[in-house]
Write an enzyme that holds these catalytic residues in place. Structure first.
Site, PDB file in Angstrom:
ATOM      1  N   HIS A  88       0.866  -1.197   0.000  1.00  0.00           N
ATOM      2  CA  HIS A  88       0.000   0.000   0.000  1.00  0.00           C
ATOM      3  C   HIS A  88       0.898   1.241   0.000  1.00  0.00           C
ATOM      4  O   HIS A  88       1.930   1.262   0.667  1.00  0.00           O
ATOM      5  CB  HIS A  88      -0.911  -0.003   1.223  1.00  0.00           C
ATOM      6  CG  HIS A  88      -1.998   1.016   1.130  1.00  0.00           C
ATOM      7  ND1 HIS A  88      -1.771   2.355   1.354  1.00  0.00           N
ATOM      8  CD2 HIS A  88      -3.313   0.911   0.801  1.00  0.00           C
ATOM      9  CE1 HIS A  88      -2.894   3.017   1.168  1.00  0.00           C
ATOM     10  NE2 HIS A  88      -3.862   2.166   0.837  1.00  0.00           N
ATOM     11  N   GLU A 155      -3.829   1.765  -7.437  1.00  0.00           N
ATOM     12  CA  GLU A 155      -4.265   2.878  -6.595  1.00  0.00           C
ATOM     13  C   GLU A 155      -3.370   4.092  -6.837  1.00  0.00           C
ATOM     14  O   GLU A 155      -2.305   4.214  -6.200  1.00  0.00           O
ATOM     15  CB  GLU A 155      -4.164   2.506  -5.118  1.00  0.00           C
ATOM     16  CG  GLU A 155      -4.998   1.318  -4.714  1.00  0.00           C
ATOM     17  CD  GLU A 155      -5.342   1.393  -3.226  1.00  0.00           C
ATOM     18  OE1 GLU A 155      -6.524   1.534  -2.919  1.00  0.00           O
ATOM     19  OE2 GLU A 155      -4.418   1.356  -2.396  1.00  0.00           O
TER      20      GLU A 155
END
Ligand code: PEP
Length: 230
Positions: A88, A155
């Protein structure tokens, strides 16, 4: 391929909050998609029997040993996690994670039969200098192109928590460049400011196989709405 809808609670919630969320979500969902909830690691074991598939948000690159503060893949499995987010952008930046360490984490998870969700995405600066494709290729270059059952979450960093969402064309270009790296079919999720109001458009109009939802997932009813879209 069925869509995968992942909630990422990040470092939010408490035992009481999550209990309430699960009760609320279970009352509201009639989900046609696969749903996974990425809880803070300290709550995974407590919620393993609530009928919802659970994910970790990170894992150690090491198997076991003198790694104070870290959680191994075996511990995640033992707690009840079937998935784990790795790479992430917040972890890459705040914990200084390298592509190589993400590869180690990937291997640790696979060894424990936990499904890694590998996050990639470009900063605004990379986007503005038109280097998104190279950046994504570089982030994914550590993975074997023959990997089976791979899940990648695209993302863009500039879309996370900002309310900004790339155009459908931009999403498809990025996703096309991710798919082209791998020789096997892979699942690519999109994440970045997804809400109930834009989720259907994203699922309908782009080549994605699901969504990774941060902020909006903290509202059980909003997330249930996203999970029941077709
Ligand atoms: C995320 O952090 O994975 C994410 C997608 O966040 P948000 O939905 O809040 O942009």
């Amino acid at each position: 391929m069925s869509n995968l809808i992942v909630a990422n609670f990040k470092m939010h919630g408490s035992h009481a909050f999550i209990e309430d969320w699960f009760t609320n979500f279970n009352q509201n969902k009639t989900s046609s998609h696969d749903v996974v909830v990425a809880l803070p690691a300290s709550y995974i074991a407590a919620f393993r029997n609530y009928g919802i598939v659970l994910s970790g948000q990170n894992v150690s690159a090491y198997e076991s040993g003198a790694f104070t503060s870290q959680i191994s893949a075996e511990m995640l499995k033992d707690s009840g996690a079937d998935y784990c987010i790795i790479g992430h952008s917040e972890a890459r930046e705040q914990l200084n994670e390298s592509n190589e360490s993400i590869r180690e984490k990937f291997d640790q998870l696979k060894r424990m039969q936990i499904n890694p969700i590998v996050c990639v995405g470009e900063s605004l600066q990379v986007k503005e200098t038109e280097k998104t494709k190279d950046h994504l290729r570089n982030q994914l270059s550590v993975l074997d192109s023959e990997t089976e059952d791979l899940i990648v979450a695209y993302e863009p960093i500039w879309a996370i928590g900002t309310g900004l969402v790339p155009t459908e064309k931009e999403i498809d270009e990025a996703i096309g460049s991710i798919r082209e790296i791998f020789k096997k079919p892979i699942k690519v999720l999109y994440g970045g400011s997804v809400k109930a109001s834009n989720a259907q458009i994203l699922l309908d109009n782009t080549d994605i196989n699901g969504l990774l939802v941060g902020g909006a997932s903290l509202n059980a009813q909003e997330f249930a709405k996203i999970a029941q879209l077709c």
